[in-house]
Design a protein around this motif. Structure first.
Motif, PDB file in Angstrom:
ATOM      1  N   THR A 151     -12.952   2.795   8.947  1.00  0.00           N
ATOM      2  CA  THR A 151     -12.064   3.317   8.074  1.00  0.00           C
ATOM      3  C   THR A 151     -12.020   2.725   6.686  1.00  0.00           C
ATOM      4  OG1 THR A 151     -10.816   4.211   9.890  1.00  0.00           O
ATOM      5  CG2 THR A 151      -9.697   4.057   7.990  1.00  0.00           C
ATOM      6  N   GLU A 152     -11.690   1.535   6.770  1.00  0.00           N
ATOM      7  CA  GLU A 152     -11.815   0.720   5.453  1.00  0.00           C
ATOM      8  C   GLU A 152     -12.848   0.839   4.528  1.00  0.00           C
ATOM      9  OE1 GLU A 152      -9.026  -2.289   5.229  1.00  0.00           O
ATOM     10  OE2 GLU A 152      -9.332  -1.381   3.077  1.00  0.00           O
ATOM     11  N   HIS A 153     -14.068   0.859   4.975  1.00  0.00           N
ATOM     12  CA  HIS A 153     -15.315   1.214   4.419  1.00  0.00           C
ATOM     13  C   HIS A 153     -15.545   2.759   3.920  1.00  0.00           C
ATOM     14  CE1 HIS A 153     -19.684   2.047   3.760  1.00  0.00           C
ATOM     15  NE2 HIS A 153     -19.588   0.891   3.143  1.00  0.00           N
ATOM     16  N   ASP A 154     -15.204   3.390   4.781  1.00  0.00           N
ATOM     17  CA  ASP A 154     -15.322   4.776   4.657  1.00  0.00           C
ATOM     18  C   ASP A 154     -14.344   5.601   3.678  1.00  0.00           C
ATOM     19  OD1 ASP A 154     -17.428   4.654   6.395  1.00  0.00           O
ATOM     20  OD2 ASP A 154     -16.626   6.031   7.904  1.00  0.00           O
ATOM     21  N   HIS A 184     -11.425   3.908   2.372  1.00  0.00           N
ATOM     22  CA  HIS A 184     -10.751   2.839   1.647  1.00  0.00           C
ATOM     23  C   HIS A 184      -9.288   2.991   1.558  1.00  0.00           C
ATOM     24  CE1 HIS A 184     -14.620   2.133  -0.436  1.00  0.00           C
ATOM     25  NE2 HIS A 184     -15.004   3.389  -0.638  1.00  0.00           N
ATOM     26  N   ILE A 185      -8.675   3.613   2.560  1.00  0.00           N
ATOM     27  CA  ILE A 185      -7.247   3.249   2.634  1.00  0.00           C
ATOM     28  C   ILE A 185      -6.896   2.293   4.122  1.00  0.00           C
ATOM     29  CG2 ILE A 185      -6.426   5.093   1.498  1.00  0.00           C
ATOM     30  CD1 ILE A 185      -5.887   6.626   4.140  1.00  0.00           C
ATOM     31  N   ASP A 220       0.819  -1.161   0.134  1.00  0.00           N
ATOM     32  CA  ASP A 220      -0.072  -0.024  -0.156  1.00  0.00           C
ATOM     33  C   ASP A 220       0.900   1.229  -0.005  1.00  0.00           C
ATOM     34  OD1 ASP A 220      -2.180  -1.810   0.406  1.00  0.00           O
ATOM     35  OD2 ASP A 220      -1.814  -1.740   2.550  1.00  0.00           O
TER      36      ASP A 220
END
Lengths: 92, 192
Positions: free
Chosen positions: B136-139, B141-142, A55
């Motif tokens: 966070t992952e869903h909102d 995307h990092i 990433d």
């Protein structure tokens, strides 16, 4: 495979460090610093793939850009001794 | 597989910290200050790589930009005004060495109380609200929560900080530019 690449990058980092410490000329040291920045970029990339989370590759690209600009600034400084525009200094 | 990768990451971390110590010792022993500045740049790069391995990309980026970039240039500019050789210290270095050793020992003692790296029960992971970690992952995307908080959840705050620093830099440049133009006019040169 990535582990071997990581080891090779770390060994190169050590060699660049030795060159920066021993010198003898200014440009050996600047080259060692530039080389070390490049190895940092490579280490970030390889560690990203080693841990399976690439990433932070974007960050490696920004490091490469910043290393380039920094070395240009150091070289310019070592040539002129200041950061002012050399053409403008001649006018004064 | 996962434990092998963990071991490899730990090995790389240990090697990076070893290189960090070697660089620090070389900076201290170095009498040629130009070389010391270059070694300090290398130290910053090593520190930044290490922080990135600890999953702190924002801190790592600041370290690389400020430590390896700006500080190197500032130190070189200082060397241009002074000298590039440091003198042999006249007095004994035992006192300063003792102070540094004691301070380092106290700092290491302080880390004993700290939670293990990546501990889900640590206050930093539980206190604000665990839903940040979940959302966070869903909102955003990092994958990095700290970066998401800095760049998105409190993005306007970060933008404000950046504007303040940018304004300060522009002001300093304007002041320096103004003083230079004035000296040139007094010297009888043609005004631009």
């Amino acid at each position: 495979m990535f582990a071997v690449a990581t080891a090779a990058v770390l060994v190169t980092m050590g060699l660049a460090l030795v060159r920066a410490a021993l010198g003898p000329t200014v440009f050996d040291r600047i080259l060692a610093l530039n080389m070390f920045g490049t190895k940092t970029v490579l280490l970030i990339a390889v560690m990203g793939f080693l841990t399976g989370r690439p990433d932070f590759l974007d960050l490696a690209i920004v490091y490469a850009l910043m290393n380039f600009i920094g070395v240009i600034a150091v070289l310019r400084f070592s040539k002129y001794g200041h950061f002012a525009d050399p053409d403008r200094e001649e006018v004064t | 597989m996962s434990s092998t990768v963990d071991l490899e990451v730990q090995t790389v971390t240990a090697l990076l910290l070893t290189l960090l110590c070697v660089t620090a010792l070389a900076v201290v022993r170095m009498r040629n200050l130009w070389a010391a500045v270059m070694l300090m740049g290398i130290y910053s790069f090593l520190g930044a790589s290490w922080m990135l391995l600890l999953d702190a990309p924002d801190v790592a980026f600041t370290e690389a930009a400020v430590g390896a970039g700006i500080s190197t240039i500032l130190a070189l500019a200082t060397l241009a005004l002074t000298t590039t050789r440091s003198k042999q210290p006249a007095r004994s270095q035992a006192g300063p060495l003792a102070i540094v050793t004691v301070t380092g020992a106290v700092l290491m003692y302080g880390t004993v109380d700290m939670p293990r790296f990546g501990d889900p029960e640590a206050p930093a992971s539980t206190y604000p609200h665990p839903s940040y970690v979940e959302r966070t992952e869903h909102d955003i995307h990092i994958p990095n929560v700290v970066t998401a908080v800095l760049g998105s959840y409190r993005g306007y705050d970060t933008l404000g900080e950046t504007v303040v620093i940018f304004t300060a830099g522009i002001s300093v440049l304007l002041l320096l530019q103004g003083s230079r133009r004035r000296t040139r006019d007094e010297g009888g040169g043609e005004s631009p």
